[in-house]
Design a protein around this motif. Structure first.
Motif, mmCIF file in Angstrom:
data_model
loop_
_atom_site.group_PDB
_atom_site.id
_atom_site.type_symbol
_atom_site.label_atom_id
_atom_site.label_comp_id
_atom_site.label_asym_id
_atom_site.label_seq_id
_atom_site.Cartn_x
_atom_site.Cartn_y
_atom_site.Cartn_z
ATOM 1 N N GLU A 239 0.832 -1.200 0.000
ATOM 2 C CA GLU A 239 0.000 0.000 0.000
ATOM 3 C C GLU A 239 0.875 1.262 0.000
ATOM 4 O O GLU A 239 1.936 1.273 0.635
ATOM 5 C CB GLU A 239 -0.912 0.032 1.230
ATOM 6 C CG GLU A 239 -1.819 -1.165 1.376
ATOM 7 C CD GLU A 239 -1.232 -2.275 2.207
ATOM 8 O OE1 GLU A 239 -1.991 -3.114 2.692
ATOM 9 O OE2 GLU A 239 0.009 -2.306 2.362
ATOM 10 N N GLU A 241 2.318 4.715 1.197
ATOM 11 C CA GLU A 241 2.479 5.173 2.583
ATOM 12 C C GLU A 241 1.366 6.124 2.994
ATOM 13 O O GLU A 241 1.005 6.187 4.166
ATOM 14 C CB GLU A 241 3.838 5.843 2.757
ATOM 15 C CG GLU A 241 5.002 4.874 2.704
ATOM 16 C CD GLU A 241 6.206 5.384 3.480
ATOM 17 O OE1 GLU A 241 6.065 6.378 4.209
ATOM 18 O OE2 GLU A 241 7.277 4.788 3.333
ATOM 19 N N SER A 242 0.804 6.837 2.028
ATOM 20 C CA SER A 242 -0.274 7.776 2.350
ATOM 21 C C SER A 242 -1.521 7.060 2.856
ATOM 22 O O SER A 242 -2.354 7.661 3.535
ATOM 23 C CB SER A 242 -0.616 8.615 1.119
ATOM 24 O OG SER A 242 -1.014 7.775 0.044
ATOM 25 N N GLU A 243 -1.661 5.772 2.527
ATOM 26 C CA GLU A 243 -2.839 5.015 2.945
ATOM 27 C C GLU A 243 -2.651 4.343 4.301
ATOM 28 O O GLU A 243 -3.612 3.813 4.862
ATOM 29 C CB GLU A 243 -3.177 3.952 1.894
ATOM 30 C CG GLU A 243 -3.607 4.534 0.557
ATOM 31 C CD GLU A 243 -3.985 3.459 -0.436
ATOM 32 O OE1 GLU A 243 -4.037 2.267 -0.023
ATOM 33 O OE2 GLU A 243 -4.223 3.789 -1.607
ATOM 34 N N LEU A 244 -1.422 4.324 4.810
ATOM 35 C CA LEU A 244 -1.162 3.666 6.087
ATOM 36 C C LEU A 244 -1.551 4.581 7.245
ATOM 37 O O LEU A 244 -1.648 5.806 7.093
ATOM 38 C CB LEU A 244 0.314 3.285 6.185
ATOM 39 C CG LEU A 244 0.827 2.331 5.099
ATOM 40 C CD1 LEU A 244 2.316 2.080 5.283
ATOM 41 C CD2 LEU A 244 0.055 1.024 5.112
ATOM 42 N N CYS A 245 -1.769 3.981 8.399
ATOM 43 C CA CYS A 245 -2.103 4.788 9.577
ATOM 44 C C CYS A 245 -0.872 4.901 10.482
ATOM 45 O O CYS A 245 -0.049 3.986 10.545
ATOM 46 C CB CYS A 245 -3.290 4.185 10.344
ATOM 47 S SG CYS A 245 -3.252 2.413 10.566
ATOM 48 N N ARG A 252 -8.948 1.533 10.695
ATOM 49 C CA ARG A 252 -8.868 1.263 9.253
ATOM 50 C C ARG A 252 -9.230 -0.207 9.033
ATOM 51 O O ARG A 252 -9.546 -0.923 9.972
ATOM 52 C CB ARG A 252 -7.448 1.534 8.740
ATOM 53 C CG ARG A 252 -6.996 2.974 8.814
ATOM 54 C CD ARG A 252 -7.641 3.825 7.726
ATOM 55 N NE ARG A 252 -7.070 5.159 7.698
ATOM 56 C CZ ARG A 252 -5.996 5.508 7.008
ATOM 57 N NH1 ARG A 252 -5.372 4.584 6.284
ATOM 58 N NH2 ARG A 252 -5.539 6.736 7.020
ATOM 59 N N SER A 253 -9.094 -0.656 7.800
ATOM 60 C CA SER A 253 -9.284 -2.084 7.530
ATOM 61 C C SER A 253 -8.188 -2.867 8.253
ATOM 62 O O SER A 253 -7.090 -2.348 8.497
ATOM 63 C CB SER A 253 -9.217 -2.357 6.033
ATOM 64 O OG SER A 253 -7.901 -2.181 5.557
ATOM 65 N N THR A 256 -4.885 -2.911 6.481
ATOM 66 C CA THR A 256 -4.137 -1.650 6.560
ATOM 67 C C THR A 256 -3.481 -1.493 7.926
ATOM 68 O O THR A 256 -2.322 -1.066 8.029
ATOM 69 C CB THR A 256 -5.066 -0.456 6.286
ATOM 70 O OG1 THR A 256 -5.647 -0.606 4.996
ATOM 71 C CG2 THR A 256 -4.318 0.855 6.354
ATOM 72 N N SER A 260 0.479 -1.419 8.493
ATOM 73 C CA SER A 260 1.086 -0.261 9.153
ATOM 74 C C SER A 260 1.981 -0.705 10.303
ATOM 75 O O SER A 260 3.045 -0.121 10.543
ATOM 76 C CB SER A 260 0.000 0.678 9.676
ATOM 77 O OG SER A 260 -0.855 1.096 8.630
#
Length: 1026
Positions: A239, A241-245, A252-253, A256, A260
């Protein structure tokens, strides 16, 4: 046990925290406090001279463990060490968590307690396991958090081993001083969640909130996350990096959140212990931060042997059964899992007690499972199950099939009822040890092992059509086979093999007795036909994993069918990761008589190489059988060995076959292969086998001495190698001397690829050999060799003096404009015979395009030019097009991929497409061209006399092949109004048409902006051909 261990040392540990003056105050207050509490004080003389450990012992002996601890907690605030009380409070909660973990995992372990025999497969870590686990988290690099990956095939005991780790930590014998909290995350359970956070995952494992989460995560370096069965979540870890928490409370899912955590965006200081299948997810090692990759050490063969002896009681029968199982490698591998070993022993023991021949009743893994099921459902004294038993078995198989298609391994009451299993039936299945309770609190169940669920699911397809299943998720048998053999579901490990084993004719009698009406006889020819159709699939997206197909053939054990199925197979790829893989490949490859290409991967699976008689070891016997195909198959042309580690005997066996003159292999490739022995025997192959013409050793590291040995072999007159690829082989500048010596002697080598090696300082030596009049080299690839502009004079000399060199690739070298300018001077000379020049990512700009244009005008030999990844821009393209459109230009292929071209230069590009008399292929991918630009390019392809055949652009999403007949068809969809004559005028306007012809001056921009002739007629346009 954990509480006892902690209480014995707790007081001593806390007294060790006190400074010298604090400890003295503690002693004085201790005397006062005991008097005030009415306790008998310890004599002052003993207290005064006591050290910390001694005082803890005196207090515990005099007052007892808990009163002594309470007394200490009362005194700590009085000496201004309330922080110790706070620490004790936190540790008390942590101890409660340890106790919870111990209770939970003992309960989980006890569900399979019936498989245990004292001293065999119990819950205690062995000394070797304990030592390895401690070493995993011993700092290798200071201040770097640990990530450890345990690799093992599915169903081979990863979860069982991690349970032992949790139990060892909970009782204080493992990681006592390393981790305050260990959280076990099972991906098999987590995939049921939709949205969660790391806080949510942690809370699932805690019995209460006695320790605030904020306090736990405040010390992330004291936390270990154990992630079990990572492959179950199908995490790719790719994924953006912008989509990681980055916050442990962010929801999140589950994929994810886990990604992360693993990629260290959340709690980066925590430690990670992952359990996953090899190569699942693909490239896992490169996606983690310096992981410590380890293979899970299975139980030794001696442990399995001991289990058989203890299980049978009668040593004679035990050894007979053990020897039988040893001959079936897949079955023997299963026996390294305690529960499966128990099941195998149970089946074989009962068959032997009834006087049956194991060769007839347990000849394959599916036979053993079938025997277990038959014995479970057949009452004592009966020859077959009752009708009630058959109905229950069918309901169990229905449940298993639903679970396989829905990825469900834990079933509630609703799932059981839907498939016809009542509450009383569930208790029966528990007693038969086919199901087990998954949780004590709720009515949820699972099969005793996932292999058992797979076997029951396979049996379901012998019973009824899946159209009759109560769940719509269950699909037909054709879908099952395609899903299994394409490996679309990582959790389907043995399902297909079991299905093929069950339709074997030797199983029909037992299946009839066990199931009553069943359709294995009618399914058998269909299954074999479907298997053949899968082998013949050509489309890449539909292709299957060869090893899984071979496992099915191995289970069927039909020589005639195996020969019929794979005799026409031309390519095969086998990742041989486990011993059963070797046995299966050895069995099936002998039938692949038409094989042209073979790819094998052999990591460290030859532990017997160090034994007293290594050549007699089973793994090496199988390896010898696999390698024998190199001489027995007259059609084999290419052998690839990838991702492998070759020891002495492994390499010797391989080379013994390769060196035979009867070995027809022409191309030998190694990729990422390491040799743990002398490599001389490998290079000697090329002086023994005259058929070998191609050698590639990509990412296979060679020492300086090994390079000399290789070059010596290649210089031998009997060596026929024509192509040598040493990409990323660890070569250095000093190795160029050996290569130069070889090039001056070798009269057969036509291709040399030394890409991605640090050779810069060795370029002069290499070029001197390339200038030798006897050098026959035609293709030289030196991409990524750290060559700068200072070495270009030597390369220019090669271009002028080597009449054989036709292809030169200098991509990914910092040549810059200065270096390429020097090469262009040589390229313009009539003695230069170069036909292909690759300059990808060489740091050149628009300034050099004028030089390249002059080369295209003056060099009629140059056919291919690749300047991908250079900042040429529209202006540079304008200069370059002058050479492309010159009457004397012979260029056929031009790559401008990622050259910063924009729509502003559409006129120039359209002119090249429309008017070049030699260009066949143009690559414009990676440039920000808009739809209007591409439309103009497509219109330009309609020009009469256009020779361009292939146009590649991001807007097409593929390379457009332009048909040659009529010069009026185009293989892309255009707008319908292109047919209108008014659009011809629009095209002229877009391309800058006028009445005059372009100037012939080489120094004017008009020279490189040709104009469409005014005679362009509407009839040249035709409806688009989609």
């Amino acid at each position: 046990m954990a509480a006892s261990f902690i209480s014995d040392f707790r007081l001593m540990w806390y007294l060790d925290e006190l400074k010298k003056n604090e400890f003295l105050q503690f002693k004085q207050l201790l005397q006062q406090e005991t008097v005030q509490r009415g306790l008998q004080p310890i004599p002052w003389a003993q207290v005064k001279k006591a050290k910390r450990q001694d005082l803890a012992s005196l207090m515990t002996q005099r007052y007892g463990e808990q009163p002594a601890w309470d007394l200490a907690l009362c005194l700590f605030p009085k000496i201004h060490r309330k922080d110790l009380c706070d620490k004790a409070s936190r540790e008390s909660s942590a101890n409660a968590y340890r106790a919870h973990i111990q209770e939970k995992f003992i309960r989980m372990w006890s569900k399979d307690a019936f498989t245990e025999i004292p001293g065999c497969f119990d819950q205690t870590l062995t000394s070797e396991e304990h030592e390895s686990l401690e070493e995993y988290f011993t700092p290798r690099v200071p201040r770097r958090p640990h990530t450890v990956v345990l690799r093992a095939l599915q169903r081979m005991g990863k979860t069982r081993f991690l349970m032992k780790v949790m139990l060892a930590w909970s009782d204080g014998t493992l990681y006592r001083d390393k981790f305050s909290f260990i959280f076990y995350l099972c991906c098999r359970e987590l995939k049921q969640l939709r949205v969660t956070s790391l806080a949510g995952l942690i809370s699932r494992e805690r019995p209460d909130d006695s320790v605030p989460l904020a306090d736990i995560v405040a010390q992330p370096e004291r936390i270990l996350f154990i992630v079990d069965s990572l492959e179950e979540l199908l995490c790719t870890l790719t994924e953006p990096e912008s989509e990681l928490c980055h916050d442990w409370r962010e929801e999140r899912s589950v994929k994810t959140v886990l990604s992360s955590l693993l990629r260290r965006k959340i709690l980066p200081e925590s430690a990670l212990l992952l359990a996953a299948m090899p190569m699942r997810p693909e490239g896992l090692e490169s996606k983690l931060d310096h992981p410590n990759m380890q293979d899970l050490k299975r139980f030794q063969d001696s442990h399995v042997k001991q289990y058989f002896c203890c299980s049978f009681g009668d040593r004679g029968r035990a050894m007979a059964a053990f020897s039988w199982v040893q001959n079936d490698e897949l079955l023997f591998t299963m026996c390294h899992v305690p529960l499966l070993c128990w099941m195998v022993c149970t089946s074989l023991k009962q068959e032997m007690e009834r006087g049956r021949d194991l060769a007839a009743t347990c000849c394959r893994s599916s036979s053993v499972f079938l025997s277990f099921m038959f014995q479970a459902f057949t009452p004592k004294g009966a020859t077959r199950p009752s009708q009630q038993g058959q109905a229950l078995l069918k309901a169990l198989c229905s449940l298993a099939a639903e679970g396989m298609w829905t990825d469900t391994w834990v079933f509630g009451e609703e799932e059981l009822r839907r498939n016809g299993i009542a509450d009383t039936d569930a208790h029966t299945l528990l007693d038969l040890r086919l199901l087990r309770k998954y949780s004590e609190s709720g009515s949820s169940y699972s099969f005793i092992h996932m292999c058992m669920q797979e076997f029951c699911a396979a049996m379901y397809y012998l019973l009824d059509s899946p159209r009759d299943h109560p769940s719509r998720a269950v699909r037909p048998i054709e879908a099952l086979l395609l899903t299994y053999f394409r490996k679309d579901r990582a959790s389907w490990v043995f399902l297909g093999c079991f299905l093929y084993g069950l339709v074997h004719e030797s199983e029909q009698q037992r299946l009839d007795a066990l199931l009553g009406m069943q359709r294995s006889r009618e399914l058998a020819p269909q299954l074999l036909g479907w298997l053949r159709s899968l082998v013949e699939v050509k489309e890449p997206e539909e292709q299957v994993e060869f090893l899984l197909l071979f496992y099915a053939l191995f289970e069927v054990q039909s020589d005639a069918f195996a020969s019929h199925l794979v005799s026409s197979l031309r390519e095969a790829h086998f990742p041989l990761r486990e011993r059963p893989d070797l046995a299966v490949a050895a069995y099936c490859l002998k039938y692949c008589r038409s094989l042209r290409e073979l790819t094998v991967s052999v990591p460290e699976i030859f532990p017997e190489e160090g034994g007293p008689d290594p050549m007699s070891s089973r793994t090496l016997v199988w390896w010898r059988q696999i390698c024998s195909v190199l001489t027995s198959n007259e059609h084999l042309q290419k052998l690839r060995v990838v991702e492998s580690k070759l020891g002495r005997w492994t390499l010797l066996i391989l080379c013994c076959q390769l060196r035979q003159t009867t070995c027809p292999v022409q191309s030998l490739e190694t990729r990422n292969v390491s040799f743990s022995c002398e490599t001389g025997i490998f290079f000697e192959v090329f002086t023994s086998n005259p058929n070998l013409q191609h050698l590639s050793m990509t990412s296979t590291q060679l020492s300086h001495d090994e390079v000399w040995v290789l070059c010596s072999a290649l210089s031998n007159p009997v060596c026929n190698v024509q192509e040598l690829l040493l990409q990323d082989s660890g070569l250095s500048a000093k190795d160029c001397k050996a290569l130069a010596w070889m090039l001056a002697i070798n009269k057969k080598l036509t291709l040399l690829d030394v890409s991605d090696n640090k050779l810069a300082e060795g370029v002069p030596t290499l070029c001197a050999a390339l200038c030798h009049p006897d050098c026959t080299l035609q293709t030289l690839v030196m991409a990524g060799c750290q060559i700068c502009e200072h070495f270009c004079p030597h390369l220019s000399e090669v271009l002028l003096r080597n009449a054989n060199l036709s292809h030169l690739d200098l991509s990914s070298n910092p040549l810059m404009d200065e270096g390429v300018a020097q090469l262009c001077e040589a390229l313009r000379q009539p003695t230069c015979r170069l036909q292909t020049l690759c300059l990808q990512r060489c740091g050149i700009t628009l300034k050099i395009c004028q030089h390249l244009a002059l080369v295209l005008e003056s060099n009629p030999n140059l056919r291919i030019l690749d300047v991908e990844g250079n900042n040429i821009g529209d202006i540079g393209m304008a200069f370059l097009s002058g050479g492309v459109l010159h009457p004397h230009c012979s260029l056929q292929e031009l790559s401008l991929n990622s050259c910063q071209l924009t729509g502003e230069g559409h006129k120039i590009l359209a002119s090249i497409v429309a008017f070049s008399k030699s260009l066949n292929e143009l690559d414009l991918r990676g440039n920000p061209l808009d739809n209007s630009t591409f439309r103009v390019l497509c219109l330009a392809t309609l020009m009469r006399g256009r020779v361009l055949r292939k146009l590649s652009s991001e807007l097409t999403r593929f390379s457009v092949l332009l048909p040659s007949r009529g010069d009026v068809e185009v293989a892309v969809k255009m707008e319908q109004d292109v047919r209108n004559s008014s659009k011809v005028l629009a095209l002229k306007e877009a391309m800058g048409c006028g009445a005059q012809h372009p100037s012939s001056s080489p120094r004017t921009l008009y020279r490189i902006l040709p104009i469409l002739p005014s005679s362009l007629d509407e009839e040249l346009l035709s409806p688009p051909c989609v």
